[in-house]
Design a protein around this motif. Structure first.
Motif, short mmCIF file in Angstrom:
data_model
loop_
_atom_site.label_atom_id
_atom_site.label_comp_id
_atom_site.label_asym_id
_atom_site.label_seq_id
_atom_site.Cartn_x
_atom_site.Cartn_y
_atom_site.Cartn_z
N ALA A 1 0.84 -1.21 0.00
CA ALA A 1 0.00 0.00 0.00
C ALA A 1 0.87 1.25 0.00
O ALA A 1 0.54 2.25 -0.66
CB ALA A 1 -0.93 -0.01 1.22
N ASP A 2 1.98 1.22 0.72
CA ASP A 2 2.90 2.36 0.77
C ASP A 2 3.65 2.53 -0.54
O ASP A 2 3.88 3.66 -1.00
CB ASP A 2 3.91 2.17 1.91
CG ASP A 2 3.31 2.37 3.28
OD1 ASP A 2 2.21 2.96 3.37
OD2 ASP A 2 3.92 1.91 4.27
N HIS A 3 4.04 1.41 -1.14
CA HIS A 3 4.84 1.45 -2.37
C HIS A 3 4.26 0.43 -3.36
O HIS A 3 4.71 -0.72 -3.42
CB HIS A 3 6.31 1.13 -2.07
CG HIS A 3 6.92 2.03 -1.04
ND1 HIS A 3 7.24 3.34 -1.30
CD2 HIS A 3 7.23 1.81 0.27
CE1 HIS A 3 7.75 3.89 -0.20
NE2 HIS A 3 7.75 2.99 0.75
N PRO A 4 3.26 0.83 -4.13
CA PRO A 4 2.53 -0.12 -4.98
C PRO A 4 3.43 -0.83 -5.98
O PRO A 4 4.33 -0.25 -6.57
CB PRO A 4 1.51 0.76 -5.70
CG PRO A 4 1.32 1.93 -4.79
CD PRO A 4 2.65 2.18 -4.18
N ARG A 5 3.16 -2.12 -6.14
CA ARG A 5 3.77 -2.93 -7.19
C ARG A 5 2.74 -3.97 -7.59
O ARG A 5 1.88 -4.33 -6.80
CB ARG A 5 5.07 -3.58 -6.71
CG ARG A 5 4.89 -4.46 -5.51
CD ARG A 5 6.21 -4.99 -4.96
NE ARG A 5 6.96 -5.73 -5.96
CZ ARG A 5 8.07 -6.41 -5.66
NH1 ARG A 5 8.54 -6.40 -4.42
NH2 ARG A 5 8.71 -7.08 -6.59
N ARG A 6 2.81 -4.44 -8.80
CA ARG A 6 1.73 -5.30 -9.31
C ARG A 6 1.68 -6.67 -8.65
O ARG A 6 0.61 -7.18 -8.36
CB ARG A 6 1.86 -5.46 -10.82
CG ARG A 6 1.51 -4.20 -11.59
CD ARG A 6 1.68 -4.40 -13.08
NE ARG A 6 1.65 -3.10 -13.76
CZ ARG A 6 2.19 -2.87 -14.94
NH1 ARG A 6 2.79 -3.85 -15.59
NH2 ARG A 6 2.13 -1.68 -15.48
N ARG A 7 2.83 -7.26 -8.40
CA ARG A 7 2.85 -8.63 -7.87
C ARG A 7 3.87 -8.75 -6.75
O ARG A 7 5.01 -8.29 -6.90
CB ARG A 7 3.19 -9.64 -8.98
CG ARG A 7 2.17 -9.66 -10.12
CD ARG A 7 2.65 -10.52 -11.28
NE ARG A 7 1.71 -10.48 -12.40
CZ ARG A 7 1.70 -9.55 -13.34
NH1 ARG A 7 2.60 -8.57 -13.31
NH2 ARG A 7 0.81 -9.59 -14.33
#
Length: 339
Positions: free
Chosen positions: A223-229
Motif C-alpha cells: 500500500a505504501d509502495h505499490p507494485r503489481r505482484r
C-alpha cells in the motif's frame, strides 16, 4: 494526519484482522466489511485504539448490491476510498467429488465473486477520480492447486486471471489507479478452526506456517509502495517457480503428501461451527491455534518493506564489483607495460 480511507473485506478475523490493525498503525482510517457483528465491533475498537476513524459494516461480499451499498456508506461517512483490500474468504476442505455442490458454489461466490464485487465497487469510484489502489489478497495456491482445497484453489486461480485482465485494461486507459496482488504462504489464522471440513483430523495450513502479521505487513508495504505482484515468504516463491518448471512432478508429490500434510491429528479440541453460510459469533481475532509452529518473519518478507535498502545495497555491490574489476584490469595492463 490520516493517510486516507481504506476498506478491508473480511477484516474481522485472521489475516484481514491483522491487515486492519497494521493499516491503522500506519495512519489509515479503515472501514471493515464482514458479516459477523462481534468481529466488526472488535475490529472497530482496534482501529479507534490506534487513533483512526473506523466503520464496521455487516456485508456479505458475495452480494454485489450489498458491497455497492457498503462502499456508498463508507464514502458518505469517512470520505473517498483511497485503498481497497479484498481479503474475505470461506473454506471447504475435502475431495472434490464428495464436496456438496452448493458448498463448492458458495465458496466460489465468496472467494472469487467477492473479489470481483469489491474490485468493481472500488474501481468505479477510483477511476473517475484518477486515484486509488486495489490490493487483492492472493495465495501460493493461485499458482499451484493442491488436494482437498479445489474450491479455494480454483477461486484463487480465477482471481489471478481476472486481476491480470483488469490490470491490462487500466494500462490501456492510461489510468493512474493501481491494482496489486499479494500472494500469501500458509498463515496461522482462525480459518482452520471454522472451515467446513470432511477430514478425519483437524485441518491445518501446509507448513511452513507464518503468523498473519507477516502477511499484513507485506500488504501495508505494498500500500505504501505499490507494485503489481508480490510473493510473501520463501515457500510462496518456491511454489510459484516450482510449478513453472516441475508441475508434473508436483502433481505426484502432492498426491502423496498433500492429504496428511493438511491435517493435525494432535489437535483434539473441537472446531468452531463453520462459517460457510453464517458468520461465526463473537470476536475471534487474527491468530489461530498453530502459533507454536508459526514464524514471525523471513528474509523474503523483510525485503518487501526494504526495497530501497536492497536496491542501494545491490548498486553498492555492483559498484564495488566494477571497481574491483577495474583495479584488476589496471594491474594487468601495468604488468604488461613493464614486461
Amino acid at each position: 494526519m490520516s493517510r486516507g480511507v481504506a476498506v478491508v473485506t473480511g477484516g474481522t478475523a485472521g489475516l484481514g484482522r491483522a491487515i486492519v490493525r497494521e493499516l491503522a498503525d500506519r495512519g489509515w482510517d479503515v472501514a471493515v466489511l464482514a458479516r459477523g457483528e462481534g468481529g466488526l465491533a472488535g475490529a472497530v475498537s482496534d482501529i479507534q485504539i490506534r487513533g483512526g476513524r473506523a466503520l464496521g459494516i455487516s456485508t456479505d461480499v458475495a452480494d454485489r448490491e450489498a458491497v455497492e451499498s457498503a462502499a456508498d456508506r463508507v464514502e458518505s461517512e469517512l470520505g473517498p476510498i483511497e485503498l481497497w483490500v479484498n481479503d474475505a474468504m470461506v473454506g471447504v476442505f475435502g475431495d472434490f467429488l464428495t464436496t456438496e455442490p452448493d458448498d463448492f458454489e458458495r465458496a466460489t461466490q465468496v472467494n472469487y465473486f467477492g473479489f470481483v464485487n469489491g474490485t468493481r465497487a472500488a474501481l468505479s469510484r477510483m477511476v473517475p477520480r484518477e486515484r486509488g489502489h486495489v490490493i487483492q489478497i492472493g495465495s501460493a495456491l493461485a499458482h499451484r492447486g493442491i488436494p482437498l482445497q479445489a474450491a479455494y484453489c480454483g477461486a484463487k486461480h480465477a482471481v489471478k486471471g481476472f486481476t491480470e485482465s483488469v490490470t491490462t485494461e487500466l494500462i490501456h486507459a492510461k489510468s493512474p489507479v493501481r491494482i496489486s496482488t499479494v500472494d500469501m504462504p500458509a498463515l496461522n489464522t482462525i480459518q482452520f478452526n471454522w472451515v467446513k471440513s470432511q477430514l478425519p483430523h483437524h485441518p491445518q495450513p501446509v507448513p511452513p506456517i507464518y503468523q498473519p502479521e507477516v502477511g499484513a505487513k507485506a500488504v501495508a508495504d505494498v500500500a505504501d509502495h505499490p507494485r503489481r505482484r508480490t510473493w510473501v515468504g520463501e515457500p510462496t516463491i518456491k511454489t510459484v517457480l516450482g510449478n513453472r518448471f516441475i508441475a508434473g512432478w508436483l502433481d505426484t508429490y502432492l498426491a502423496k503428501v498433500g492429504y496428511d500434510g493438511q491435517q493435525a491429528p494432535e489437535k483434539v479440541e473441537a472446531m468452531l461451527p463453520n462459517n460457510l453460510y453464517e458468520p461465526a459469533t463473537g470476536d475471534k481475532g487474527a491468530r489461530g491455534i498453530f502459533g507454536s509452529d508459526a514464524r514471525n518473519g523471513s528474509p523474503a518478507t523483510w525485503a518487501i518493506g526494504h526495497r530501497k535498502t536492497m536496491a542501494a545495497a545491490a548498486v553498492g555491490l555492483g559498484a564495488a564489483a566494477a571497481g574491483g574489476a577495474a583495479m584488476a584490469a589496471t594491474a594487468v595492463v601495468s604488468r604488461l607495460r613493464r614486461s
